[in-house]
Design a protein around this motif. Structure first.
Motif, PDB file in Angstrom:
ATOM      1  N   LEU A 164       0.859  -1.077   0.153  1.00  9.13           N
ATOM      2  CA  LEU A 164      -0.039   0.084   0.013  1.00  9.13           C
ATOM      3  C   LEU A 164       0.644   1.233  -0.095  1.00  9.13           C
ATOM      4  N   MET A 165       1.856   1.367   0.571  1.00  7.88           N
ATOM      5  CA  MET A 165       2.739   2.380   0.726  1.00  7.88           C
ATOM      6  C   MET A 165       3.702   2.534  -0.395  1.00  7.88           C
ATOM      7  N   ARG A 166       3.571   1.694  -1.420  1.00  3.84           N
ATOM      8  CA  ARG A 166       4.151   1.884  -2.788  1.00  3.84           C
ATOM      9  C   ARG A 166       3.087   2.485  -3.712  1.00  3.84           C
ATOM     10  N   GLY A 167       1.791   2.546  -3.109  1.00  2.00           N
ATOM     11  CA  GLY A 167       0.982   3.214  -4.120  1.00  2.00           C
ATOM     12  C   GLY A 167      -0.084   2.178  -4.522  1.00  2.00           C
ATOM     13  N   PHE A 168       0.408   0.856  -4.455  1.00  2.00           N
ATOM     14  CA  PHE A 168      -0.547  -0.041  -5.004  1.00  2.00           C
ATOM     15  C   PHE A 168      -1.756  -0.160  -4.291  1.00  2.00           C
ATOM     16  N   THR A 169      -2.865   0.225  -4.441  1.00  5.58           N
ATOM     17  CA  THR A 169      -4.227   0.198  -3.551  1.00  5.58           C
ATOM     18  C   THR A 169      -5.125  -1.038  -4.006  1.00  5.58           C
ATOM     19  N   THR A 170      -4.725  -1.670  -5.107  1.00  3.92           N
ATOM     20  CA  THR A 170      -5.466  -2.938  -5.421  1.00  3.92           C
ATOM     21  C   THR A 170      -4.437  -3.784  -5.999  1.00  3.92           C
ATOM     22  N   VAL A 171      -4.731  -5.141  -5.433  1.00  2.00           N
ATOM     23  CA  VAL A 171      -3.962  -6.457  -6.026  1.00  2.00           C
ATOM     24  C   VAL A 171      -4.850  -7.318  -6.567  1.00  2.00           C
ATOM     25  N   ARG A 172      -4.631  -8.032  -7.838  1.00  5.21           N
ATOM     26  CA  ARG A 172      -5.277  -9.312  -8.142  1.00  5.21           C
ATOM     27  C   ARG A 172      -4.357 -10.280  -7.662  1.00  5.21           C
ATOM     28  N   ASP A 173      -4.689 -11.264  -6.741  1.00  2.00           N
ATOM     29  CA  ASP A 173      -3.798 -12.239  -6.241  1.00  2.00           C
ATOM     30  C   ASP A 173      -4.075 -13.305  -6.923  1.00  2.00           C
ATOM     31  N   VAL A 174      -3.179 -13.956  -7.700  1.00  3.70           N
ATOM     32  CA  VAL A 174      -3.331 -15.014  -8.747  1.00  3.70           C
ATOM     33  C   VAL A 174      -2.539 -16.419  -8.241  1.00  3.70           C
ATOM     34  N   GLY A 175      -2.995 -16.512  -7.028  1.00  4.29           N
ATOM     35  CA  GLY A 175      -2.178 -17.796  -6.299  1.00  4.29           C
ATOM     36  C   GLY A 175      -1.673 -17.864  -4.893  1.00  4.29           C
ATOM     37  N   GLY A 176      -2.568 -18.548  -3.893  1.00  2.06           N
ATOM     38  CA  GLY A 176      -2.103 -18.431  -2.549  1.00  2.06           C
ATOM     39  C   GLY A 176      -3.383 -18.138  -1.583  1.00  2.06           C
ATOM     40  N   PRO A 177      -2.867 -18.535  -0.284  1.00  3.62           N
ATOM     41  CA  PRO A 177      -4.100 -18.376   0.545  1.00  3.62           C
ATOM     42  C   PRO A 177      -4.113 -17.092   1.080  1.00  3.62           C
ATOM     43  N   ALA A 178      -4.840 -16.209   0.305  1.00  2.00           N
ATOM     44  CA  ALA A 178      -4.881 -14.719   0.771  1.00  2.00           C
ATOM     45  C   ALA A 178      -6.234 -14.455   1.032  1.00  2.00           C
ATOM     46  N   PHE A 179      -7.217 -15.431   1.381  1.00  2.00           N
ATOM     47  CA  PHE A 179      -8.620 -14.981   1.851  1.00  2.00           C
ATOM     48  C   PHE A 179      -8.622 -14.258   3.295  1.00  2.00           C
ATOM     49  N   GLY A 180      -7.813 -14.984   3.840  1.00  2.00           N
ATOM     50  CA  GLY A 180      -7.765 -14.289   5.600  1.00  2.00           C
ATOM     51  C   GLY A 180      -6.902 -12.922   5.484  1.00  2.00           C
ATOM     52  N   LEU A 181      -6.105 -12.661   4.922  1.00  2.00           N
ATOM     53  CA  LEU A 181      -5.360 -11.438   4.754  1.00  2.00           C
ATOM     54  C   LEU A 181      -6.455 -10.402   4.131  1.00  2.00           C
ATOM     55  N   LYS A 182      -7.054 -10.934   2.993  1.00  2.00           N
ATOM     56  CA  LYS A 182      -8.205  -9.902   2.494  1.00  2.00           C
ATOM     57  C   LYS A 182      -9.190  -9.402   3.474  1.00  2.00           C
ATOM     58  N   LEU A 183      -9.738 -10.524   4.172  1.00  2.00           N
ATOM     59  CA  LEU A 183     -10.400 -10.202   5.491  1.00  2.00           C
ATOM     60  C   LEU A 183      -9.943  -9.203   6.519  1.00  2.00           C
ATOM     61  N   ALA A 184      -8.759  -9.628   6.664  1.00  2.00           N
ATOM     62  CA  ALA A 184      -8.039  -8.590   7.644  1.00  2.00           C
ATOM     63  C   ALA A 184      -7.937  -7.146   7.185  1.00  2.00           C
ATOM     64  N   VAL A 185      -7.648  -7.016   5.809  1.00  2.00           N
ATOM     65  CA  VAL A 185      -7.234  -5.523   5.060  1.00  2.00           C
ATOM     66  C   VAL A 185      -8.608  -4.975   5.249  1.00  2.00           C
ATOM     67  N   ASP A 186      -9.867  -5.746   4.804  1.00  2.00           N
ATOM     68  CA  ASP A 186     -11.252  -5.263   4.664  1.00  2.00           C
ATOM     69  C   ASP A 186     -11.585  -4.712   5.895  1.00  2.00           C
ATOM     70  N   ARG A 187     -11.390  -5.344   6.897  1.00  2.40           N
ATOM     71  CA  ARG A 187     -11.643  -4.974   8.184  1.00  2.40           C
ATOM     72  C   ARG A 187     -11.121  -4.086   9.097  1.00  2.40           C
ATOM     73  N   GLY A 188      -9.753  -3.532   8.445  1.00  2.00           N
ATOM     74  CA  GLY A 188      -9.002  -2.299   8.855  1.00  2.00           C
ATOM     75  C   GLY A 188      -8.320  -2.953  10.088  1.00  2.00           C
ATOM     76  N   ALA A 189      -7.991  -4.280  10.266  1.00  2.00           N
ATOM     77  CA  ALA A 189      -7.095  -4.804  11.066  1.00  2.00           C
ATOM     78  C   ALA A 189      -5.491  -4.775  10.754  1.00  2.00           C
ATOM     79  N   VAL A 190      -5.362  -4.931   9.384  1.00  2.00           N
ATOM     80  CA  VAL A 190      -3.960  -4.785   8.569  1.00  2.00           C
ATOM     81  C   VAL A 190      -4.094  -3.831   7.668  1.00  2.00           C
ATOM     82  N   ALA A 191      -3.100  -2.918   7.366  1.00  2.00           N
ATOM     83  CA  ALA A 191      -3.122  -1.941   6.261  1.00  2.00           C
ATOM     84  C   ALA A 191      -2.656  -2.696   5.022  1.00  2.00           C
ATOM     85  N   GLY A 192      -3.389  -2.363   3.875  1.00  2.00           N
ATOM     86  CA  GLY A 192      -3.019  -3.134   2.978  1.00  2.00           C
ATOM     87  C   GLY A 192      -3.804  -2.657   1.715  1.00  2.00           C
ATOM     88  N   PRO A 193      -3.646  -3.317   0.495  1.00  2.00           N
ATOM     89  CA  PRO A 193      -4.489  -3.044  -0.892  1.00  2.00           C
ATOM     90  C   PRO A 193      -5.659  -3.756  -0.871  1.00  2.00           C
TER      91      PRO A 193
END
Length: 486
Positions: A164-193
């Motif tokens: 996020l600090m590199r300016g990438f506010t969105t990513v398309r994750d094309v492989g890996g267990p990213a569902f939990g990370l996405k949920l944490a980012v969307d809920r504001g628990a972790v900063a990220g795209p």
């Protein structure tokens, strides 16, 4: 109160005190424990907690929201809207909640708006990386294949904040267990795209997602899943029925699109680069399942034969494709297939490989990269920027620099469009499975307010992308300011 206190009335009637909670020796022990805890907290407990979270990039970031009830107006700016390859001026950008609601003429915004003076700088849409591996970029291949999944997720959380600090506010994750990370980012628990997750990469036996060693063969019906499958990095499926099931499982987990392995790769040890993987029937099974859920399939593949089979099966996005020939690219253009391409140039930013076979494959792909860009331009195939930085913790920081390399093959604003408006169009193909409601990658009324204020002239070049700390003066995602250095 201890467990024995539950029947104090009966105990008192019997003249018995079964609880020692109030006994002098117990109170003295409590006092000693409390004093010790306070001393530890004072000397280093709080610092240790902050250090732990900061070390993993999970320390809460100050994300400044708008003043409730007041819109936000960015003024005194020029902007690139993510669609037209021109710089625009004479307008401000009005934001309410998480949306861009208007582009009023300069000085004509609402009087009650909270104003941010951009100092004549350029505003661009938040960047999109259409080929990212959120949980695999920040660790080595050995770590990904062997370590506890909890460690992988902590490292992924750290990298999400850096992304996020590199300016990438969105990513398309094309492989890996990213569902939990996405949920944490969307809920504001972790900063990220924002994350468009694919879930596990679906691979045939011996395919690019089969990371087993030869000593693990053969596999029997009762053989348990591999470590990599249990983590959700990849899923091995053979035959149309198994591919159908694997696809449906990723959709059930929340995949916004499906990723299949349709050809050999560089990172894997045992599949040749020229191998075509999955039969057309197997590919069609994945496409059908995804289509039934209103979304699409993207395919890892490099060679003409694999690309043609994938396109014939209904795949909508080709990942990589650097070895495509003229006829294959013409077919892609005719079918309106997207080309998610990366600047694989075997240079200092390439994913590191020590194995000679992997290195040879990497060089072969690099030789085709320049020609691939030429073919895409000749036939008018829509391009979306991606990096595919994989198993390369040190290389993650090159994300912006990788986009700057696109300007070797097209104008700077054309290159920037591949990581903004064009990439947003690709992501929109997820249809009802898109996890975010709103247009991405553009500065337009109704679009999500993902914006960057840049201390540079994007029309002149993109080298500033390699210095996000100094050149990105403001980073906004969904109307919330994650960095303000204006």
């Amino acid at each position: 109160m201890c467990v024995a206190c539950w029947d104090t009335e009966a105990a008192r009637l019997a003249g018995i005190d079964p609880c020692h909670c109030g006994a002098p020796h117990t109170l003295r022990a409590y006092a000693r424990i409390d004093a010790d805890l306070r001393r530890r907290e004072f000397l280093g407990g709080a610092g240790a907690v902050v250090g732990m979270f900061a070390g993993f990039g999970l320390a809460p970031r100050m994300a400044r929201a708008q003043t409730p009830g007041r819109p936000l107006l960015l003024s005194n700016l020029r902007f690139f809207d993510g669609r037209e390859t021109i710089m625009q001026e004479g307008r401000d950008i009005l934001i309410e909640g998480d949306r861009i609601t208007a582009l009023p003429a300069r000085g004509q915004g609402p009087e009650d708006a909270e104003r941010i003076d951009c100092g004549g700088r350029v505003v661009i849409p938040g960047l999109i990386d259409a080929h990212w591996h959120s949980t695999l970029v920040g660790v080595s291949q050995v770590v990904a294949l062997t370590q506890d999944v909890g460690f992988l997720h902590l490292m992924a959380g750290r990298e999400a904040g850096a992304t996020l600090m590199r300016g990438f506010t969105t990513v398309r994750d094309v492989g890996g267990p990213a569902f939990g990370l996405k949920l944490a980012v969307d809920r504001g628990a972790v900063a990220g795209p924002r994350i468009f997750p694919s879930g596990a990469m679906i691979s045939q036996t011996s395919g690019h997602g089969d990371f087993r060693l030869r000593s693990d063969l053969p596999r029997f019906p009762d053989t348990p899943p591999t470590h990599i499958e249990r983590q959700g990095v990849a899923q091995i499926a053979d035959g149309a029925d198994m591919v159908l099931r694997a696809t449906r499982e990723q959709l059930m987990k929340g995949a916004s699109q499906i990723k299949i392995m349709a050809g050999g790769g560089v990172a894997s040890l045992y599949d040749p680069l020229d191998a075509i993987q999955f039969t057309e029937a197997e590919m069609r099974a994945a496409v059908q399942a995804a289509s039934d859920w209103g979304t699409y399939v993207c395919a890892h593949v490099y060679t003409p034969g694999g690309i043609r089979r994938a396109v014939a099966a209904g795949v909508r996005s080709i990942e990589h494709g650097q070895l495509a020939d003229d006829e294959t690219v013409r077919i892609m253009a005719g079918e309106g297939v997207w080309w998610s391409i990366q600047p694989f140039l075997a240079d200092e930013d390439a994913n590191p490989y020590s194995d000679p076979a992997q290195r040879a494959k990497q060089l072969e792909v690099a030789e085709g990269t320049v020609r691939a860009f030429d073919l895409a331009r000749t036939h008018g195939v829509p391009l979306a920027f991606g990096t595919d930085i994989l198993f390369n913790p040190d290389g993650a920081a090159s994300q912006g620099r990788q986009l700057a390399k696109f300007a070797r093959f097209m104008s700077p604003l054309e290159a920037l469009r591949t990581a903004t408006g064009a990439a947003g169009e690709l992501l929109a193909m997820s249809g009802p499975r898109a996890p975010y409601d709103g247009r991405l990658g553009v500065i337009a009324e109704g679009a999500l307010a993902d914006l960057l204020v840049v201390d540079a002239d994007p029309e002149a070049g993109l080298d500033w992308l390699d210095d996000p700390e100094g050149r990105l003066r403001l980073i906004m995602k969904g109307g919330r300011i994650h960095k303000d250095a204006l």
